[in-house]
Design a protein around this motif. Structure first.
Motif, PDB file in Angstrom:
ATOM      1  N   ALA A   3     -10.966  65.323  17.645  1.00  0.00           N
ATOM      2  CA  ALA A   3     -12.330  65.637  17.273  1.00  0.00           C
ATOM      3  C   ALA A   3     -12.929  67.524  17.673  1.00  0.00           C
ATOM      4  N   TYR A   6     -10.279  69.432  14.671  1.00  0.00           N
ATOM      5  CA  TYR A   6     -11.843  69.316  13.670  1.00  0.00           C
ATOM      6  C   TYR A   6     -12.595  69.591  13.522  1.00  0.00           C
ATOM      7  N   ARG A   7     -13.136  70.344  14.685  1.00  0.00           N
ATOM      8  CA  ARG A   7     -14.606  70.550  14.639  1.00  0.00           C
ATOM      9  C   ARG A   7     -14.589  71.869  14.102  1.00  0.00           C
ATOM     10  N   ILE A  14     -18.164  71.340   7.158  1.00  0.00           N
ATOM     11  CA  ILE A  14     -18.713  69.613   7.665  1.00  0.00           C
ATOM     12  C   ILE A  14     -19.121  68.735   6.424  1.00  0.00           C
ATOM     13  N   ILE A  15     -18.472  67.344   6.552  1.00  0.00           N
ATOM     14  CA  ILE A  15     -18.269  66.389   5.355  1.00  0.00           C
ATOM     15  C   ILE A  15     -20.401  65.344   5.758  1.00  0.00           C
ATOM     16  N   GLY A  45     -22.226  61.819  16.672  1.00  0.00           N
ATOM     17  CA  GLY A  45     -20.898  61.961  16.161  1.00  0.00           C
ATOM     18  C   GLY A  45     -21.110  62.085  14.519  1.00  0.00           C
ATOM     19  N   SER A  46     -22.512  62.295  14.597  1.00  0.00           N
ATOM     20  CA  SER A  46     -23.038  62.918  13.112  1.00  0.00           C
ATOM     21  C   SER A  46     -23.005  64.107  12.653  1.00  0.00           C
ATOM     22  N   GLY A  47     -22.557  65.253  13.599  1.00  0.00           N
ATOM     23  CA  GLY A  47     -22.101  66.330  13.292  1.00  0.00           C
ATOM     24  C   GLY A  47     -23.636  67.652  13.543  1.00  0.00           C
ATOM     25  N   LYS A  48     -24.072  66.720  14.784  1.00  0.00           N
ATOM     26  CA  LYS A  48     -25.449  67.469  15.273  1.00  0.00           C
ATOM     27  C   LYS A  48     -25.111  68.754  15.657  1.00  0.00           C
ATOM     28  N   THR A  49     -24.313  68.720  16.738  1.00  0.00           N
ATOM     29  CA  THR A  49     -23.811  70.054  17.409  1.00  0.00           C
ATOM     30  C   THR A  49     -23.052  71.035  16.869  1.00  0.00           C
ATOM     31  N   THR A  50     -22.323  69.632  15.938  1.00  0.00           N
ATOM     32  CA  THR A  50     -21.536  71.438  15.126  1.00  0.00           C
ATOM     33  C   THR A  50     -22.905  71.848  13.773  1.00  0.00           C
ATOM     34  N   ILE A 192     -17.739  59.633  13.968  1.00  0.00           N
ATOM     35  CA  ILE A 192     -16.832  60.688  13.005  1.00  0.00           C
ATOM     36  C   ILE A 192     -15.516  60.444  14.827  1.00  0.00           C
ATOM     37  N   ARG A 193     -16.534  60.972  15.865  1.00  0.00           N
ATOM     38  CA  ARG A 193     -16.127  61.926  16.609  1.00  0.00           C
ATOM     39  C   ARG A 193     -14.869  60.333  17.454  1.00  0.00           C
ATOM     40  N   LEU A 196     -12.204  59.918  15.348  1.00  0.00           N
ATOM     41  CA  LEU A 196     -10.903  60.735  15.756  1.00  0.00           C
ATOM     42  C   LEU A 196      -9.854  60.805  16.946  1.00  0.00           C
TER      43      LEU A 196
HETATM   44  N1  LIG Z   1     -20.562  65.917   9.785  1.00  0.00           N
HETATM   45  C1  LIG Z   1     -19.107  65.790  10.050  1.00  0.00           C
HETATM   46  N2  LIG Z   1     -18.036  66.426   9.443  1.00  0.00           N
HETATM   47  C2  LIG Z   1     -17.118  66.943   9.988  1.00  0.00           C
HETATM   48  N3  LIG Z   1     -16.348  65.964  11.601  1.00  0.00           N
HETATM   49  C3  LIG Z   1     -17.694  65.799  12.392  1.00  0.00           C
HETATM   50  C4  LIG Z   1     -18.799  65.771  11.370  1.00  0.00           C
HETATM   51  N4  LIG Z   1     -20.178  64.955  12.237  1.00  0.00           N
HETATM   52  C5  LIG Z   1     -19.118  64.963  13.187  1.00  0.00           C
HETATM   53  N5  LIG Z   1     -17.555  65.660  13.334  1.00  0.00           N
HETATM   54  C6  LIG Z   1     -16.579  65.459  14.116  1.00  0.00           C
HETATM   55  O1  LIG Z   1     -17.404  64.781  15.194  1.00  0.00           O
HETATM   56  C7  LIG Z   1     -16.782  65.432  16.543  1.00  0.00           C
HETATM   57  C8  LIG Z   1     -18.393  65.476  17.281  1.00  0.00           C
HETATM   58  O2  LIG Z   1     -19.149  66.472  15.933  1.00  0.00           O
HETATM   59  P1  LIG Z   1     -21.152  66.742  16.826  1.00  0.00           P
HETATM   60  O3  LIG Z   1     -20.993  67.574  16.329  1.00  0.00           O
HETATM   61  O4  LIG Z   1     -20.720  66.595  18.272  1.00  0.00           O
HETATM   62  O5  LIG Z   1     -21.853  65.066  16.868  1.00  0.00           O
HETATM   63  P2  LIG Z   1     -22.856  64.746  17.703  1.00  0.00           P
HETATM   64  O6  LIG Z   1     -23.719  66.117  18.020  1.00  0.00           O
HETATM   65  O7  LIG Z   1     -24.346  64.091  16.172  1.00  0.00           O
HETATM   66  O8  LIG Z   1     -22.932  63.362  18.980  1.00  0.00           O
HETATM   67  C9  LIG Z   1     -17.059  66.677  15.983  1.00  0.00           C
HETATM   68  O9  LIG Z   1     -15.439  67.511  16.835  1.00  0.00           O
HETATM   69  C10 LIG Z   1     -15.954  66.493  14.536  1.00  0.00           C
HETATM   70  O10 LIG Z   1     -14.229  66.463  14.593  1.00  0.00           O
END
Ligand SMILES: Nc1ncnc2c1ncn2[C@@H]1O[C@H](COP(=O)(O)OP(=O)(O)O)[C@@H](O)[C@H]1O
Ligand SMILES: [Mg+2]
Length: 209
Positions: A3, A6-7, A14-15, A45-50, A192-193, A196
């Protein structure tokens, strides 16, 4: 950890978050007299922090100036420090810097009030992003300070294609069942986290789900 490996580093990696990216870009491209304040809602795990990190880079913030603040350490004293530090310019474009407060809904009591006053006079070169899984967090006073950004439920087939790409890229043993990735998503959800980080063990064990 896959995870982390592949951040995504930029919006285009971002997908499935086109809506959130469109909103973020609009706000970041729009001139404002004060700093930028975002609240990103969505499941784990939806990509908020990313998204917040990619938004900061898009805005010209140097990686060095993207500060991740865990909500647990968001007490009155550390917010006071953050406040005075925010006036110091960063290394990137226009001295911009970014503070990410993860799980911002857990900031309560006096820290909550302190945060409110920080947001009320945020310098123009600073961006604060709160991420939260709680839609009905806080009172209107706090929430109305933020530009809202909603992450979308990522399509199962998009997650499946992504897992196939990572598995091939990492030279993991690919199951014979051509639907292996779809099945993993069907049985284990859209985080996704989690996917992975569990992928090597699952595929090395020769299991599809
Ligand atoms: N929309 C996305 N596209 C690609 N990778 C993603 C996505 N969302 C999550 N990931 C993967 O999951 C990991 C955690 O995402 P994160 O942004 O921390 O999620 P959240 O903050 O929503 O819990 C990222 O490092 C990445 O590998
Ligand atoms: Mg997060």
């Amino acid at each position: 950890m896959l995870a982390e490996k592949y951040r995504p580093r930029t919006f285009d990696q971002i997908i499935g978050q086109e809506r959130a990216i469109r909103t973020l870009k609009w706000h970041l491209d729009t001139e404002t007299p004060t700093g930028k304040v975002f609240l990103i809602f969505g499941p784990s795990g939806s990509g908020k922090t990313t998204l917040t990190e990619c938004a900061a880079r898009y805005w010209g913030v140097d990686d060095w100036d993207i500060r991740l603040v865990q909500s647990a350490e968001c007490d009155v004293e550390s917010l006071r420090q953050l406040d005075s530090e925010s006036y110091v310019y960063g290394l990137g474009q226009g001295g911009r810097k970014c503070y990410v407060i993860d799980e911002i809904h857990t900031v309560t009591g006096r820290a909550h009030d302190r945060l409110l006053s920080l947001l009320e006079h945020l310098p123009k070169h600073v961006m604060v992003c709160g991420t939260t899984t709680e839609l009905d967090w806080s009172d209107g006073t706090m929430r109305s300070r933020f530009a809202k950004v909603y992450t979308s439920k990522i399509r199962a087939e998009d997650v499946a294609r992504y897992l196939e790409m990572v598995a091939a890229n990492e030279r993991l043993p690919i199951p014979e069942d051509p639907k292996w990735a779809e099945k993993l998503v069907k049985y284990n959800g859209l985080n996704i986290r989690d996917h992975l980080n569990e992928l090597p063990d699952r595929l090395l064990a020769g299991m599809a789900a």
